[in-house]
Scaffold this motif. Sequence first.
Motif, PDB file in Angstrom:
ATOM      1  N   ALA A 130       0.836  -1.205   0.000  1.00  0.00           N
ATOM      2  CA  ALA A 130       0.000   0.000   0.000  1.00  0.00           C
ATOM      3  C   ALA A 130       0.866   1.249   0.000  1.00  0.00           C
ATOM      4  CB  ALA A 130      -0.917  -0.005   1.222  1.00  0.00           C
ATOM      5  N   ASP A 131       0.267   2.361  -0.421  1.00  0.00           N
ATOM      6  CA  ASP A 131       0.972   3.642  -0.333  1.00  0.00           C
ATOM      7  C   ASP A 131       1.403   3.887   1.109  1.00  0.00           C
ATOM      8  OD1 ASP A 131       0.464   4.019  -2.999  1.00  0.00           O
ATOM      9  OD2 ASP A 131      -0.984   5.649  -2.729  1.00  0.00           O
ATOM     10  N   PRO A 132       2.594   4.447   1.336  1.00  0.00           N
ATOM     11  CA  PRO A 132       3.044   4.695   2.712  1.00  0.00           C
ATOM     12  C   PRO A 132       2.063   5.526   3.523  1.00  0.00           C
ATOM     13  CG  PRO A 132       4.857   4.998   1.179  1.00  0.00           C
ATOM     14  CD  PRO A 132       3.621   4.797   0.349  1.00  0.00           C
ATOM     15  N   GLU A 133       1.398   6.473   2.868  1.00  0.00           N
ATOM     16  CA  GLU A 133       0.434   7.319   3.579  1.00  0.00           C
ATOM     17  C   GLU A 133      -0.757   6.500   4.070  1.00  0.00           C
ATOM     18  OE1 GLU A 133       2.773   9.623   0.617  1.00  0.00           O
ATOM     19  OE2 GLU A 133       1.521   7.814   0.499  1.00  0.00           O
ATOM     20  N   VAL A 134      -1.153   5.494   3.287  1.00  0.00           N
ATOM     21  CA  VAL A 134      -2.260   4.625   3.684  1.00  0.00           C
ATOM     22  C   VAL A 134      -1.853   3.769   4.883  1.00  0.00           C
ATOM     23  CG1 VAL A 134      -3.680   2.657   2.966  1.00  0.00           C
ATOM     24  CG2 VAL A 134      -3.347   4.599   1.426  1.00  0.00           C
ATOM     25  N   ALA A 135      -0.674   3.165   4.803  1.00  0.00           N
ATOM     26  CA  ALA A 135      -0.198   2.336   5.917  1.00  0.00           C
ATOM     27  C   ALA A 135      -0.124   3.148   7.204  1.00  0.00           C
ATOM     28  CB  ALA A 135       1.165   1.741   5.569  1.00  0.00           C
ATOM     29  N   ALA A 136       0.367   4.386   7.101  1.00  0.00           N
ATOM     30  CA  ALA A 136       0.480   5.229   8.297  1.00  0.00           C
ATOM     31  C   ALA A 136      -0.895   5.618   8.830  1.00  0.00           C
ATOM     32  CB  ALA A 136       1.286   6.482   7.964  1.00  0.00           C
ATOM     33  N   ALA A 137      -1.827   5.941   7.936  1.00  0.00           N
ATOM     34  CA  ALA A 137      -3.164   6.347   8.368  1.00  0.00           C
ATOM     35  C   ALA A 137      -3.907   5.215   9.060  1.00  0.00           C
ATOM     36  CB  ALA A 137      -3.974   6.846   7.167  1.00  0.00           C
ATOM     37  N   LEU A 138      -3.632   3.968   8.661  1.00  0.00           N
ATOM     38  CA  LEU A 138      -4.325   2.819   9.242  1.00  0.00           C
ATOM     39  C   LEU A 138      -3.705   2.340  10.549  1.00  0.00           C
ATOM     40  CD1 LEU A 138      -4.986   0.698   6.031  1.00  0.00           C
ATOM     41  CD2 LEU A 138      -6.643   2.074   7.292  1.00  0.00           C
ATOM     42  N   GLN A 139      -2.520   2.822  10.881  1.00  0.00           N
ATOM     43  CA  GLN A 139      -1.818   2.307  12.056  1.00  0.00           C
ATOM     44  C   GLN A 139      -2.620   2.469  13.356  1.00  0.00           C
ATOM     45  OE1 GLN A 139       0.824   0.396  11.840  1.00  0.00           O
ATOM     46  NE2 GLN A 139       0.681   0.036  14.041  1.00  0.00           N
TER      47      GLN A 139
END
Length: 392
Positions: free
Chosen positions: A208-217
């Motif tokens: 996934a896009d890094p921004e997506v991974a961070a937002a889901l954390q």
Amino acid sequence: MSTDPVNAFVPGPRARIPGKPGLPLSGLTFAAKDLFDVAGIPTGGGNHDWARANPVPERHAWAVQRLLDAGAELVGKTITDEVSLGILGESAFDGTPLNSAAPERVPGGSSSGSAAAVAAGLCDTALGTDTGGSMRVPASFCGLYGIRPTHGRLDLAGLMPQAPSSDTAGWFARDAATFARVGKVMLGEEPGRLPTKLLIAVDAFGFADPEVAAALQPMVERLARIVGSPPREEIMAPQGLSVWARAQRSLQPAEAWQTFKPWIEQHNPRMAFSVAAGLIAGSQIPASERNWAALMREEARARLRYLLPAGTILCLPTTPFPAPLRGLSLPELQPLRDRITCLCAQGGLAGHPQVSLPGATVDGAPVGLSIIGARDSDASLIAVAKAMENAA
């Protein structure tokens, strides 16, 4: 004022059937994707020539009847990508429904109208289908709860098929209480026990896009607290997410071609270029590729059986990015479709239940966190959805 401000419903007279009081879903409204039969109303399937070539149904689809029998009110049939062969929600025949959560972006398909109607508050829940991601992707893009049930769990009588070895029917909701209330009726059981083990699909998060991974954390951390044990990182697809996607892109289009071949050969219907091209490609997949893909499907099933015994769930981003902008060109869209399939292929290949949970955004647009459980653990995943909302 328009009763359909987001272009979610099929044009023309609205299919409406009032609900009955005193039943489990009394007071709730629902819509049905235009693949589900409603007695006396043509099933359009997103292509006007399909409706002309097929008789008007005389009875409701099982899923429609199930909700009506529980007291819910049907308020209309919703737009679908043409013959359900789409993942972004853009329709050449009926237009693209508006994604209320991100109006400049697509709603996701092929259950686009159902997701748009629920997101806009035009109904409480809506029926959709998922063959290659058509419940999960719109749920992620529109910020909704959405489920792809265990393959074979729900009766698909009265549902227009696409690829039967992957076809499922699910539902959307804006809140977990409604999602669970509908689930109790559709599944015939109460929300199940909470799982006790959590796995994190590190290959999917890395894809996934890094921004997506961070937002889901933060959602992953909340999920770990609900499960009550430290999460464990695992590779979901040891062969590669793109390899699983290739297998699904071989099996599903080949099956879809067999489904629609008699109609195409008999009626020569009008189609959007992208849909026609996909069917032609499906007709040309060689037996050697289909045989390889069938073996890869067995490997995917074995992998998820190993990872997901009873009481264990696996989490991953539902989509690798938020909804793309509306109106992109075909060359721009194809790589996006391919990336989406890399995070959705396990559904059609392995047939495990998957729920997309809302709760994160990237640049103001929703992205969903998915949870996958053992086959027939659908009710347990719904229990997780309720617990996640309560813990927010």
